[in-house]
Write an enzyme that holds these catalytic residues in place. Structure first.
Site, PDB file in Angstrom:
ATOM      1  N   ARG A   1       0.727  -1.136   0.112  1.00 15.09           N
ATOM      2  CA  ARG A   1      -0.105   0.119   0.184  1.00 15.09           C
ATOM      3  C   ARG A   1       0.974   1.308  -0.222  1.00 15.09           C
ATOM      4  O   ARG A   1       0.744   2.224  -0.682  1.00 15.09           O
ATOM      5  CB  ARG A   1      -1.044  -0.062   1.233  1.00 15.09           C
TER       6      ARG A   1
ATOM      7  N   ASP B   1     -16.188   9.390   9.020  1.00 12.00           N
ATOM      8  CA  ASP B   1     -15.068   8.328   8.931  1.00 12.00           C
ATOM      9  C   ASP B   1     -13.748   9.204   9.135  1.00 12.00           C
ATOM     10  O   ASP B   1     -13.730  10.326   8.913  1.00 12.00           O
ATOM     11  CB  ASP B   1     -15.103   7.832   7.700  1.00 12.00           C
TER      12      ASP B   1
HETATM   13  C1  LIG Z   1     -14.149  -2.167   7.688  1.00  7.66           C
HETATM   14  S1  LIG Z   1     -14.727  -0.243   7.546  1.00  7.66           S
HETATM   15  C2  LIG Z   1     -16.365  -0.549   8.369  1.00  7.66           C
HETATM   16  C3  LIG Z   1     -17.570   0.039   7.613  1.00  7.66           C
HETATM   17  C4  LIG Z   1     -18.609   0.001   8.131  1.00  7.66           C
HETATM   18  N1  LIG Z   1     -18.824   0.351   9.410  1.00  7.66           N
HETATM   19  C5  LIG Z   1     -19.278  -1.691   8.231  1.00  7.66           C
HETATM   20  O1  LIG Z   1     -19.123  -2.179   9.269  1.00  7.66           O
HETATM   21  O2  LIG Z   1     -19.444  -2.243   6.967  1.00  7.66           O
HETATM   22  C6  LIG Z   1     -13.940   0.530   8.921  1.00  7.66           C
HETATM   23  C7  LIG Z   1     -13.810   2.070   8.837  1.00  7.66           C
HETATM   24  O3  LIG Z   1     -13.314   2.609   9.777  1.00  7.66           O
HETATM   25  C8  LIG Z   1     -12.521   3.894   9.574  1.00  7.66           C
HETATM   26  N2  LIG Z   1     -11.652   4.163  10.670  1.00  7.66           N
HETATM   27  C9  LIG Z   1     -10.465   3.643  10.965  1.00  7.66           C
HETATM   28  N3  LIG Z   1      -9.746   4.211  12.041  1.00  7.66           N
HETATM   29  C10 LIG Z   1     -10.611   5.202  12.363  1.00  7.66           C
HETATM   30  C11 LIG Z   1     -10.609   6.385  13.509  1.00  7.66           C
HETATM   31  N4  LIG Z   1      -9.338   6.327  14.204  1.00  7.66           N
HETATM   32  N5  LIG Z   1     -11.450   7.181  13.454  1.00  7.66           N
HETATM   33  C12 LIG Z   1     -12.656   6.898  12.689  1.00  7.66           C
HETATM   34  N6  LIG Z   1     -12.914   6.167  11.616  1.00  7.66           N
HETATM   35  C13 LIG Z   1     -11.605   5.123  11.433  1.00  7.66           C
HETATM   36  C14 LIG Z   1     -11.979   3.393   8.315  1.00  7.66           C
HETATM   37  O4  LIG Z   1     -11.344   4.538   7.516  1.00  7.66           O
HETATM   38  C15 LIG Z   1     -12.614   2.524   7.517  1.00  7.66           C
HETATM   39  O5  LIG Z   1     -13.488   3.313   6.832  1.00  7.66           O
END
Ligand SMILES: C[S@@+](CC[C@H](N)C(=O)[O-])C[C@H]1O[C@@H](n2cnc3c(N)ncnc32)[C@H](O)[C@@H]1O
Length: 279
Positions: free
Chosen positions: A43, A150
């Site tokens: 990445r 996000d």
């Molecule tokens: C796997 S996705 C989950 C999406 C959705 N909630 C679902 O369950 O389908 C995880 C998301 O968490 C976000 N994320 C990771 N670290 C974070 C942080 N410290 N604060 C806010 N969002 C965060 C990532 O950018 C990503 O878009």
């Protein structure tokens, strides 16, 4: 120094890998195990090509100087997998347990708020919005909103655009696809969430580990498949913050492999599979 060849993957030493993952931990609470080193290398390679650099020393210097590059690093290191109606039993919980309560609240002129914390590309908040439009008739004209946040501004922009392929939308009932999505003109396989749906959702960039600007409390917070990427200390620090951000009987919904560890001392009680009610 030569720029990297287009297809070459970055080779990080252990110390370099540790330096980059320390930034991800500090900035976003992300815990990245060494088993993911090759994923990180691949990445980061793309980012190095974009920056036309070929070694980690240069990269660390740039990260030191430019906060926006740190955001890019977090963006490439986060996992954004999502889907409509993921973990369907959570939407059943909304219909069966939450909607009867909030329906009354709305009828009395009250305010109802949902939060999709870590909304990724938007399937989660739009699934909530579809359920609201179907299960709470008239809610579009009442005081109901869904906050979708996000840390990653790029994925948030995609969520806000609300454009999906037919296969993304396959989990929706055919009638919901027709009612809430419109074919993008000139495209064979792109469908955009329509205004009825989008009007219910507000998108905001927000790092869960930074201060939260929201003053209001939420009836339900969805934070699913997000904390799994955080270390224990960052997870534990979030539970009391989520509790304080909930209505007195509000619920926090986590992803299938996430749990509040010390539930007895958390201020929550279990209300279903990975569903926690403020106690
Ligand atoms: C796997 S996705 C989950 C999406 C959705 N909630 C679902 O369950 O389908 C995880 C998301 O968490 C976000 N994320 C990771 N670290 C974070 C942080 N410290 N604060 C806010 N969002 C965060 C990532 O950018 C990503 O878009």
């Amino acid at each position: 120094m030569n720029a990297m060849a287009p297809s070459a993957a970055v080779e990080l030493s252990e110390a370099e890998f540790a330096a980059l993952t320390a930034i991800a931990a500090r900035e976003a609470g992300l815990e990245i195990p060494s088993a993911k080193k090759s994923l990180v290398q691949s990445r980061v390679s793309r980012r190095w090509r974009h920056l036309k650099i070929s070694n980690c020393k240069e990269y660390l210097a740039i990260l030191d100087e430019r906060p926006e590059e740190v955001r890019e690093l977090i963006s490439v290191l986060t996992t954004n997998v999502s889907s409509f109606y993921r973990e369907a039993h959570h939407f059943e919980f909304l219909r069966q347990k939450v909607f009867p309560v909030v329906r009354d609240k709305l009828a009395r002129g009250g305010r109802v708020r949902f939060w999709s914390a870590g909304c990724s590309s938007g399937q989660e908040p739009y699934s909530i919005a579809i359920e609201c439009l179907k299960g709470l008739p008239g809610c579009a004209a009442q005081d109901l909103l869904i906050l979708a946040s996000d840390i990653d501004p790029k994925i948030l922009a995609r969520a806000e655009a609300g454009v999906y392929t037919a296969s993304d939308l396959a989990a929706l009932e055919a009638e919901d696809r027709r009612s809430y999505f419109t074919a993008v003109p000139g495209s064979e396989d792109s469908f955009q969430a329509n205004d009825t749906l989008r009007k219910l959702v507000r998108f905001r960039e927000l790092n869960l580990h930074a201060p939260w600007p929201m003053k209001q409390t939420f009836d339900v917070i969805f934070c699913r498949n997000v904390v799994i990427y955080f270390d224990d200390a960052h997870q534990a620090a979030l539970w009391p913050r989520f509790r304080d951000q909930l209505e007195p009987d509000g619920c926090l919904i986590l992803g299938h492999s996430e749990r509040i560890q010390d539930i007895d001392n958390s201020g929550f009680r279990s209300a279903g599979v990975t569903i926690y009610q403020r106690s």
